[in-house]
Design a protein around this motif. Structure first.
Motif, PDB file in Angstrom:
ATOM      1  N   GLY A 143       0.817  -1.213   0.000  1.00 52.68           N
ATOM      2  CA  GLY A 143       0.000   0.000   0.000  1.00 52.68           C
ATOM      3  C   GLY A 143       0.846   1.256   0.000  1.00 52.68           C
ATOM      4  O   GLY A 143       0.515   2.244  -0.676  1.00 52.68           O
ATOM      5  N   TRP A 144       1.958   1.247   0.727  1.00 50.68           N
ATOM      6  CA  TRP A 144       2.845   2.416   0.761  1.00 50.68           C
ATOM      7  C   TRP A 144       3.489   2.661  -0.598  1.00 50.68           C
ATOM      8  O   TRP A 144       3.771   3.812  -0.951  1.00 50.68           O
ATOM      9  CB  TRP A 144       3.943   2.202   1.803  1.00 50.68           C
ATOM     10  CG  TRP A 144       3.463   2.261   3.222  1.00 50.68           C
ATOM     11  CD1 TRP A 144       2.165   2.288   3.655  1.00 50.68           C
ATOM     12  CD2 TRP A 144       4.272   2.293   4.401  1.00 50.68           C
ATOM     13  NE1 TRP A 144       2.118   2.327   5.029  1.00 50.68           N
ATOM     14  CE2 TRP A 144       3.397   2.332   5.506  1.00 50.68           C
ATOM     15  CE3 TRP A 144       5.645   2.277   4.619  1.00 50.68           C
ATOM     16  CZ2 TRP A 144       3.859   2.364   6.826  1.00 50.68           C
ATOM     17  CZ3 TRP A 144       6.110   2.311   5.930  1.00 50.68           C
ATOM     18  CH2 TRP A 144       5.221   2.356   7.027  1.00 50.68           C
ATOM     19  N   LEU A 145       3.749   1.585  -1.351  1.00 49.83           N
ATOM     20  CA  LEU A 145       4.401   1.729  -2.655  1.00 49.83           C
ATOM     21  C   LEU A 145       3.404   1.991  -3.783  1.00 49.83           C
ATOM     22  O   LEU A 145       3.808   2.409  -4.870  1.00 49.83           O
ATOM     23  CB  LEU A 145       5.218   0.474  -2.978  1.00 49.83           C
ATOM     24  CG  LEU A 145       6.394   0.169  -2.038  1.00 49.83           C
ATOM     25  CD1 LEU A 145       7.084  -1.122  -2.449  1.00 49.83           C
ATOM     26  CD2 LEU A 145       7.391   1.316  -1.999  1.00 49.83           C
ATOM     27  N   LYS A 146       2.124   1.753  -3.542  1.00 50.13           N
ATOM     28  CA  LYS A 146       1.117   1.926  -4.589  1.00 50.13           C
ATOM     29  C   LYS A 146       0.530   3.328  -4.632  1.00 50.13           C
ATOM     30  O   LYS A 146      -0.160   3.679  -5.598  1.00 50.13           O
ATOM     31  CB  LYS A 146      -0.014   0.904  -4.406  1.00 50.13           C
ATOM     32  CG  LYS A 146       0.378  -0.505  -4.802  1.00 50.13           C
ATOM     33  CD  LYS A 146      -0.829  -1.416  -4.945  1.00 50.13           C
ATOM     34  CE  LYS A 146      -1.439  -1.764  -3.629  1.00 50.13           C
ATOM     35  NZ  LYS A 146      -2.484  -2.807  -3.757  1.00 50.13           N
ATOM     36  N   ALA A 147       0.777   4.123  -3.616  1.00 49.51           N
ATOM     37  CA  ALA A 147       0.212   5.479  -3.596  1.00 49.51           C
ATOM     38  C   ALA A 147       1.076   6.370  -2.719  1.00 49.51           C
ATOM     39  O   ALA A 147       1.611   5.910  -1.696  1.00 49.51           O
ATOM     40  CB  ALA A 147      -1.222   5.448  -3.067  1.00 49.51           C
ATOM     41  N   PRO A 148       1.234   7.639  -3.078  1.00 44.76           N
ATOM     42  CA  PRO A 148       2.052   8.536  -2.260  1.00 44.76           C
ATOM     43  C   PRO A 148       1.368   8.850  -0.937  1.00 44.76           C
ATOM     44  O   PRO A 148       0.133   8.968  -0.868  1.00 44.76           O
ATOM     45  CB  PRO A 148       2.167   9.792  -3.134  1.00 44.76           C
ATOM     46  CG  PRO A 148       0.932   9.776  -3.988  1.00 44.76           C
ATOM     47  CD  PRO A 148       0.639   8.334  -4.251  1.00 44.76           C
ATOM     48  N   VAL A 151      11.421  16.549  -4.248  1.00 47.39           N
ATOM     49  CA  VAL A 151      10.237  16.126  -4.999  1.00 47.39           C
ATOM     50  C   VAL A 151       8.977  16.607  -4.287  1.00 47.39           C
ATOM     51  O   VAL A 151       8.890  16.563  -3.064  1.00 47.39           O
ATOM     52  CB  VAL A 151      10.215  14.588  -5.179  1.00 47.39           C
ATOM     53  CG1 VAL A 151      10.184  13.853  -3.847  1.00 47.39           C
ATOM     54  CG2 VAL A 151       9.050  14.145  -6.056  1.00 47.39           C
ATOM     55  N   SER A 152       8.040  17.102  -5.074  1.00 48.95           N
ATOM     56  CA  SER A 152       6.721  17.418  -4.543  1.00 48.95           C
ATOM     57  C   SER A 152       5.943  16.121  -4.344  1.00 48.95           C
ATOM     58  O   SER A 152       6.276  15.082  -4.926  1.00 48.95           O
ATOM     59  CB  SER A 152       5.943  18.300  -5.521  1.00 48.95           C
ATOM     60  OG  SER A 152       6.668  19.427  -5.913  1.00 48.95           O
ATOM     61  N   VAL A 153       4.914  16.168  -3.533  1.00 49.61           N
ATOM     62  CA  VAL A 153       4.005  15.023  -3.429  1.00 49.61           C
ATOM     63  C   VAL A 153       3.171  14.992  -4.704  1.00 49.61           C
ATOM     64  O   VAL A 153       2.333  15.865  -4.940  1.00 49.61           O
ATOM     65  CB  VAL A 153       3.102  15.123  -2.189  1.00 49.61           C
ATOM     66  CG1 VAL A 153       2.130  13.950  -2.151  1.00 49.61           C
ATOM     67  CG2 VAL A 153       3.936  15.157  -0.916  1.00 49.61           C
ATOM     68  N   GLU A 164      -4.807  14.430  -7.956  1.00 49.17           N
ATOM     69  CA  GLU A 164      -4.026  15.523  -7.385  1.00 49.17           C
ATOM     70  C   GLU A 164      -2.592  15.488  -7.908  1.00 49.17           C
ATOM     71  O   GLU A 164      -1.865  14.522  -7.709  1.00 49.17           O
ATOM     72  CB  GLU A 164      -4.013  15.383  -5.857  1.00 49.17           C
ATOM     73  CG  GLU A 164      -3.388  16.546  -5.119  1.00 49.17           C
ATOM     74  CD  GLU A 164      -4.253  17.788  -5.129  1.00 49.17           C
ATOM     75  OE1 GLU A 164      -3.698  18.881  -4.898  1.00 49.17           O
ATOM     76  OE2 GLU A 164      -5.460  17.668  -5.371  1.00 49.17           O
ATOM     77  N   ARG A 165      -2.179  16.521  -8.633  1.00 51.71           N
ATOM     78  CA  ARG A 165      -0.791  16.729  -9.042  1.00 51.71           C
ATOM     79  C   ARG A 165      -0.184  15.492  -9.710  1.00 51.71           C
ATOM     80  O   ARG A 165       0.704  14.838  -9.173  1.00 51.71           O
ATOM     81  CB  ARG A 165       0.051  17.151  -7.840  1.00 51.71           C
ATOM     82  CG  ARG A 165      -0.381  18.486  -7.237  1.00 51.71           C
ATOM     83  CD  ARG A 165       0.373  18.774  -5.954  1.00 51.71           C
ATOM     84  NE  ARG A 165       1.767  19.112  -6.209  1.00 51.71           N
ATOM     85  CZ  ARG A 165       2.236  20.331  -6.467  1.00 51.71           C
ATOM     86  NH1 ARG A 165       1.391  21.351  -6.530  1.00 51.71           N
ATOM     87  NH2 ARG A 165       3.512  20.549  -6.664  1.00 51.71           N
ATOM     88  N   VAL A 166      -0.629  15.199 -10.909  1.00 52.21           N
ATOM     89  CA  VAL A 166      -0.120  14.055 -11.664  1.00 52.21           C
ATOM     90  C   VAL A 166       1.202  14.410 -12.341  1.00 52.21           C
ATOM     91  O   VAL A 166       1.341  15.473 -12.952  1.00 52.21           O
ATOM     92  CB  VAL A 166      -1.148  13.585 -12.711  1.00 52.21           C
ATOM     93  CG1 VAL A 166      -0.512  12.619 -13.714  1.00 52.21           C
ATOM     94  CG2 VAL A 166      -2.337  12.927 -12.030  1.00 52.21           C
ATOM     95  N   PHE A 167       2.164  13.496 -12.231  1.00 49.00           N
ATOM     96  CA  PHE A 167       3.409  13.585 -12.983  1.00 49.00           C
ATOM     97  C   PHE A 167       3.461  12.345 -13.865  1.00 49.00           C
ATOM     98  O   PHE A 167       3.558  11.225 -13.370  1.00 49.00           O
ATOM     99  CB  PHE A 167       4.616  13.631 -12.047  1.00 49.00           C
ATOM    100  CG  PHE A 167       5.923  13.873 -12.756  1.00 49.00           C
ATOM    101  CD1 PHE A 167       6.392  15.160 -12.967  1.00 49.00           C
ATOM    102  CD2 PHE A 167       6.689  12.814 -13.231  1.00 49.00           C
ATOM    103  CE1 PHE A 167       7.595  15.389 -13.616  1.00 49.00           C
ATOM    104  CE2 PHE A 167       7.894  13.017 -13.890  1.00 49.00           C
ATOM    105  CZ  PHE A 167       8.349  14.324 -14.080  1.00 49.00           C
ATOM    106  N   PHE A 168       3.385  12.538 -15.195  1.00 51.57           N
ATOM    107  CA  PHE A 168       3.268  11.390 -16.091  1.00 51.57           C
ATOM    108  C   PHE A 168       4.604  11.031 -16.734  1.00 51.57           C
ATOM    109  O   PHE A 168       5.498  11.872 -16.893  1.00 51.57           O
ATOM    110  CB  PHE A 168       2.196  11.636 -17.168  1.00 51.57           C
ATOM    111  CG  PHE A 168       2.412  12.863 -18.007  1.00 51.57           C
ATOM    112  CD1 PHE A 168       3.312  12.874 -19.059  1.00 51.57           C
ATOM    113  CD2 PHE A 168       1.682  14.028 -17.747  1.00 51.57           C
ATOM    114  CE1 PHE A 168       3.510  14.008 -19.828  1.00 51.57           C
ATOM    115  CE2 PHE A 168       1.876  15.170 -18.502  1.00 51.57           C
ATOM    116  CZ  PHE A 168       2.786  15.160 -19.552  1.00 51.57           C
ATOM    117  N   LEU A 169       4.715   9.761 -17.096  1.00 45.76           N
ATOM    118  CA  LEU A 169       5.894   9.216 -17.767  1.00 45.76           C
ATOM    119  C   LEU A 169       5.403   8.433 -18.980  1.00 45.76           C
ATOM    120  O   LEU A 169       4.798   7.365 -18.827  1.00 45.76           O
ATOM    121  CB  LEU A 169       6.681   8.297 -16.826  1.00 45.76           C
ATOM    122  CG  LEU A 169       7.203   8.933 -15.531  1.00 45.76           C
ATOM    123  CD1 LEU A 169       7.671   7.857 -14.560  1.00 45.76           C
ATOM    124  CD2 LEU A 169       8.339   9.913 -15.825  1.00 45.76           C
TER     125      LEU A 169
END
Length: 596
Positions: A145-150, A456-458, A496-501
């Motif tokens: 859960g910690w790795l699946k969402a900030p 890094v921003s959240v 909220e605040r998407v950073f895409f790759l």
């Protein structure tokens, strides 16, 4: 991992192995002693039958039974110590091994998640496999859960503070106490929780509980009377048979408890030790101190230890001869199941929350692995900026071996940009996108990152990289790409605040549609104030910088061709790529072509 850390783990593993050998010798000694006492018990029964003398039965057997029980208890203590140190050696050596003995998280993989599949978060050779030190199913779920969402910025900072407080030896000791759960069925704890919440409803429980307290005194009085008045010898025999009959009449209720107790009783002592390990550590960080205080306030370790002792006492009946004697004298099974029911009524209220604290600590020691093992990694700064911030110095991919990693710098400082990254095949575009993404996931979980500096921003990472067809869902590659694009655009608009790759958009169509479609998507992302990176072979996409100079930036990965050989430096450079290598790669496999 530097040599000092490697040497420390090797030393700790050797010390643990030596301790295990000492306790193995002690456990073997008590095992042999127990066997001798059991032989004496059989001999005492034989004498009783031969001489028809209840004095031998009443005194000799009871004393031998007490000695036997003491030997069993001591042997159990030494066996647990032996197993603990063997586990401590195993988890210590695991830090030096190539293959992590813990779960790799394959069950959490989801191609439709925003980024976990593209960024190798779960599965073989994944981030989860690199850092996971959770043995329990709940601990694995927590870490996933910690790795699946900030997390929120406050929670990230709390976790960062807590990881710096985790000591190497304390972490290994906690892992050793919990290693038994690494191969345990994931339903074990849920079954325990259901058992603790479900009353046994034993008929006549209160009366049976009271009688079980006085039964041994009554039988002892009968034995003493039979010694002095042989004519009364039938009385203790009759009383013992009545006691066995009472126990037998409640066999169905005993089995209900026994089904769970036989399976969980063996590990509750270990859980009690885990709770004590957490409770007694001198935590300073707000996050860990609050968790530990919760356990202290509820006296969790004491309560779990008490339940473990009750269940272990019930398990004495697994030895048939011992069980018959105990039930004849003490109504043993009745005494234990009523005590377990009293424990359940008094203590089961917060038990699930207590075990969730263990899961929190398992997830915490997992994200502390980079702190303890990789001294060249850094604690990222969690930025509070109006625009997007993601800056890094010497950032590299954590899943690539240290000697093979190539580090890069990147800067997005309180701004809104889309970065177009061009370059040849195999030049490093995809790896760089994954490098940024996987380190952002680490940072936003509260862990160190594989860089010498990072801010890094959240943000919410959304990736578009490994797009593939799905025969089960009758989905072509192009349809899968459209679905992923739709998810990406919806996320940019709603999350909220998407950073895409994005790595090579619309590969499943022709080159004209690919260019026009990619251009349209990027322009729509600009209109939505989207922020992220787009890797592409299409140089025409780089021309968007001319149209949107304040928003689009061009970067590239280059190659050098010397005497027909391609040399890659995997370094990010500003601007657009001018050198490509497809023709050289084709020639290397024997395909010659000429341009029309």
């Amino acid at each position: 991992m530097n040599q000092n850390i490697i040497t420390r783990y090797q030393t700790l593993a050797t010390q643990a192995g030596q301790q295990a050998d000492e306790f193995r010798k002690l456990a073997n000694f008590y095992s042999l002693s127990r066997l001798g006492v059991f032989g004496l018990m059989i001999f005492a029964v034989t004498l009783t039958i031969s001489f028809d003398n209840f004095y031998i039965a009443g005194i000799g057997i009871v004393l031998l039974l007490l000695v036997f029980a003491w030997l069993v208890a001591r042997q159990g203590v030494y066996e647990r110590e032996r197993d603990y140190y063997l586990n401590l050696q195993k988890v210590t050596l695991n830090e030096l091994a190539d293959d992590n003995l813990y779960n790799n998280g394959q069950q959490f993989n989801n191609d439709k998640h925003f980024y976990t599949s593209d960024l190798d978060i779960f599965g073989p050779a994944s981030l989860f496999q690199l850092i996971n030190r959770a043995a329990t199913a709940t601990g694995n779920n927590k870490l996933a859960g910690w790795l699946k969402a900030p997390a929120s910025r406050k929670v990230i900072l709390q976790r960062q503070q807590a990881t710096t407080e985790v000591d190497t030896e304390w972490k290994l000791q906690l892992q050793a106490l919990l290693l038994f759960a690494n191969t345990e069925a994931p339903t074990r704890l849920p079954n325990l929780f259901r058992f603790l919440q479900m009353p046994l409803n034993l008929p006549g429980e209160k009366a049976l509980e009271k009688y079980a307290k006085i039964a041994p005194y009554l039988l002892a009085a009968g034995i003493v009377a039979a010694v002095f008045m042989p004519v009364l010898k039938v009385i203790p025999v009759l009383m013992g048979l009545i006691h066995l009959g009472i126990v037998f009449s409640k066999a169905a209720y005993i089995r209900k408890t026994d089904v769970v107790a036989d399976k969980i009783g063996k590990v509750l002592n270990s859980y009690a030790d885990v709770f004590r390990k957490i409770e007694t550590y001198d935590w300073k960080a707000e996050y860990t101190a609050a968790l530990a205080q919760k356990l202290k306030d509820d006296k969790t370790s004491e309560k779990i230890k008490e339940l473990a002792e009750l269940i272990n006492k019930l398990n004495y009946h697994l030895n048939m001869i011992v069980g018959v004697v105990l039930n004849a004298f003490f109504l043993w099974d009745i005494k234990q199941i009523t005590a377990i029911e009293n424990w359940k009524r008094s203590n089961s209220k917060n038990i699930e929350e207590a075990f969730d604290v263990i899961a929190e600590f398992e997830a915490l020691i997992s994200i502390a692995v980079p702190t303890l093992n990789y001294t060249d990694w850094t604690v990222p700064v969690i930025a509070e900026t109006e625009g997007y911030t993601l800056t890094a110095t010497n950032i590299a991919h954590p899943l690539i071996r240290n000697g093979n990693r190539v580090a890069n710098d990147y800067e997005l400082n309180d701004a809104l940009h889309i970065d177009i990254i061009t370059g040849s095949n195999m030049a490093g575009k995809s790896t760089f996108l994954r490098t940024i993404g996987i380190n952002a996931v680490l940072a936003l979980a509260g862990a160190k990152v594989c860089a010498s500096a990072m801010q890094v921003s959240v943000v919410t990472i959304v990736s578009y990289m490994r797009i593939k067809d799905n025969l089960n869902e009758s989905t072509s590659t192009f349809k899968a790409e459209l679905d992923r694009l739709q998810m990406l655009l919806a996320a940019v608009e709603n999350e909220e605040r998407v950073f895409f790759l994005i790595d090579e958009m619309l590969r499943g169509t022709n080159s004209v549609d690919k260019y026009l479609g990619s251009k349209a998507v990027i322009e729509q992302l600009i209109a939505k104030k989207g922020v992220g990176m787009v890797a592409t072979h299409d140089l025409q996409i780089a021309r968007l910088e001319d149209k949107y100079p304040a928003y689009v930036r061009n970067y590239y990965f280059d190659i050098q061709i010397i005497n027909g050989e391609m040399l890659f430096d995997y370094k990010l450079k500003y601007g657009e790529c001018k050198t490509f290598n497809a023709s050289l790669l084709l020639k290397q496999i024997g395909i010659e072509f000429t341009e029309d």
